[in-house]
Design a protein around this motif. Structure first.
Motif, mmCIF file in Angstrom:
data_model
loop_
_atom_site.group_PDB
_atom_site.id
_atom_site.type_symbol
_atom_site.label_atom_id
_atom_site.label_comp_id
_atom_site.label_asym_id
_atom_site.label_seq_id
_atom_site.Cartn_x
_atom_site.Cartn_y
_atom_site.Cartn_z
ATOM 1 N N GLN A 234 0.836 -1.043 -0.103
ATOM 2 C CA GLN A 234 0.060 -0.094 -0.019
ATOM 3 C C GLN A 234 0.955 1.455 0.077
ATOM 4 O O GLN A 234 1.854 1.243 0.956
ATOM 5 N N LYS B 191 -4.433 6.656 -0.513
ATOM 6 C CA LYS B 191 -3.707 5.254 -0.590
ATOM 7 C C LYS B 191 -4.026 4.472 -1.711
ATOM 8 O O LYS B 191 -5.392 4.302 -1.834
ATOM 9 N N PHE B 192 -3.289 3.542 -2.046
ATOM 10 C CA PHE B 192 -3.872 2.606 -3.090
ATOM 11 C C PHE B 192 -2.726 1.418 -3.080
ATOM 12 O O PHE B 192 -1.473 1.606 -2.585
ATOM 13 N N ASN B 193 -2.863 0.081 -3.498
ATOM 14 C CA ASN B 193 -2.284 -0.897 -3.396
ATOM 15 C C ASN B 193 -1.606 -1.198 -4.896
ATOM 16 O O ASN B 193 -2.398 -0.957 -5.953
ATOM 17 N N LEU C 282 -3.284 3.811 -11.492
ATOM 18 C CA LEU C 282 -3.856 3.415 -10.200
ATOM 19 C C LEU C 282 -4.126 4.406 -9.155
ATOM 20 O O LEU C 282 -5.238 4.697 -8.868
ATOM 21 N N TYR C 283 -3.240 5.511 -9.162
ATOM 22 C CA TYR C 283 -3.392 6.496 -8.474
ATOM 23 C C TYR C 283 -4.696 7.314 -9.062
ATOM 24 O O TYR C 283 -5.535 7.614 -8.318
ATOM 25 N N CYS D 55 -7.009 6.278 -10.982
ATOM 26 C CA CYS D 55 -8.338 5.506 -10.812
ATOM 27 C C CYS D 55 -8.695 5.461 -9.342
ATOM 28 O O CYS D 55 -9.956 5.688 -9.164
ATOM 29 N N THR D 56 -7.876 5.599 -8.297
ATOM 30 C CA THR D 56 -8.214 5.939 -6.828
ATOM 31 C C THR D 56 -9.013 7.159 -6.706
ATOM 32 O O THR D 56 -9.963 7.504 -5.769
ATOM 33 N N ASN E 179 -7.391 -3.127 -5.570
ATOM 34 C CA ASN E 179 -8.032 -1.744 -5.504
ATOM 35 C C ASN E 179 -9.511 -1.824 -5.602
ATOM 36 O O ASN E 179 -9.755 -2.141 -6.741
ATOM 37 N N THR E 180 -10.267 -1.016 -5.030
ATOM 38 C CA THR E 180 -11.658 -0.707 -5.188
ATOM 39 C C THR E 180 -11.600 0.833 -5.907
ATOM 40 O O THR E 180 -11.800 1.675 -5.435
ATOM 41 N N CYS E 181 -11.159 0.782 -7.143
ATOM 42 C CA CYS E 181 -11.229 1.990 -7.862
ATOM 43 C C CYS E 181 -12.887 2.327 -8.275
ATOM 44 O O CYS E 181 -13.652 1.514 -8.863
#
Length: 312
Positions: free
Chosen positions: A52, A58-60, A114-115, A117-118, A143-145
């Motif tokens: 993370q 935050k994201f994975n 991913l960032y 999308c978060t 991740n729960t985007c």
């Protein structure tokens, strides 16, 4: 009422039009490789470490071993983030334009994709290296985007062709550059440090992109060719910012056989300037760059902002 012969001609015309549309669609889509390996067991079973970040939010993200990737993976593993200055600028840009689509050309393991999308943005992540594309997809599964991410396993160039990716020997999975030698060596006879991938143009990604765009270009010195075939893209889309890695262009700009030699770099800069984009350094003062002195630009990274938007 149309005569039988006219009806036949009309039907033939409609059929021919349909065939032409199918051929056009096939010609445009056969080079595009939408990555779907998230459904493949091998993707879920790969044993890369996933962590993370310490970003906000935050994201994975999944990382390579330090020995394979001494830059991005090492930085995220030790500091919880990668390139804080660029992360903050992208956050600011996406906050200013909440309906923007984030386009990540050269997505690597998906840090910025991913960032974004978060942050609930729609994302088009384009990554030529299949191992990296798999890492992006594995990260998505963790991740729960709220946004939607499309991963294209392609290179970006000035035409649809097959290009080789020249491996960087410096333990840098982000350092795979498109080789200037295109189709010169058949895949079965390729050197061991070459991998082959289908190249598409920026215009080819139009069907996947929303109405507003924030673009980051990070394609290891191939920016000049990538932007050659983007005329339609800039005509129909609203591009606010372009975040561009300049390091590889800068270091090779005086080499005639480089992917982006001085003349090509000058032409690219002139085209962007003509469309209303203003280049500046990443530093806090955002020092403006002289478009007539491209050879003297010594920054690692550049941010282009359209003249109608505020600096980030």
């Amino acid at each position: 009422m149309a005569s039988p012969s006219k009806r036949v001609i009309l039907k033939m015309f409609v059929l021919l039009s349909a065939v032409c549309m199918l051929l056009y669609f096939f010609a445009n889509s056969c080079h595009i490789s939408v990555y779907h390996e998230i459904n493949n067991r091998r993707t879920r079973a790969c044993n890369e470490e996933c962590v993370q970040t310490k970003t906000y939010p935050k994201f994975n993200i999944c990382l390579y071993e330090n020995s394979e990737d001494i830059y991005i993976s090492v930085s995220i593993r030790s500091q919880g983030l990668w390139d804080n200055d660029l992360t903050l600028k992208i956050h600011a840009a996406l906050t200013l334009y909440p309906n923007a689509t984030f386009i990540d050309i050269g997505a690597n393991i998906g840090y910025f994709a991913l960032y974004a999308c978060t942050l609930s943005k729609n994302v088009v992540a384009i990554e030529a290296v299949s191992r990296n594309a798999k890492m992006v997809y594995k990260g998505l599964s963790l991740n729960t985007c709220k946004g939607n991410v499309i991963v294209l396993n392609n290179a970006i160039s000035n035409g649809r062709t097959r290009v080789s990716m020249q491996e960087n020997r410096g333990n840098n999975m982000g350092g795979l550059a498109v080789s200037k030698e295109e189709l010169a060596v058949h895949v079965e006879r390729s050197p061991s440090n070459l991998t082959w991938v289908e190249a598409i143009t920026i215009d080819d990604i139009l069907p996947y992109v929303g109405s507003n765009d924030v673009v980051t270009l990070d394609i290891e010195g191939y920016e000049c060719k990538a932007l050659e075939s983007s005329v339609k893209f800039f005509q129909v889309k609203t591009v606010h910012y372009i975040f561009m890695e300049w390091l590889f262009v800068r270091d090779r700009i005086q080499q005639p056989n480089a992917s982006c030699p001085l003349e090509a770099a000058q032409n690219m800069v002139a085209r962007l300037a003509a469309m209303g984009f203003i280049p500046s350094e990443y530093n806090p003062k955002q020092k403006l760059l002289d478009i007539k002195q491209v050879a003297s630009w010594d920054s690692n990274d550049i941010v282009w902002r359209h003249k109608d938007v505020v600096p980030v």
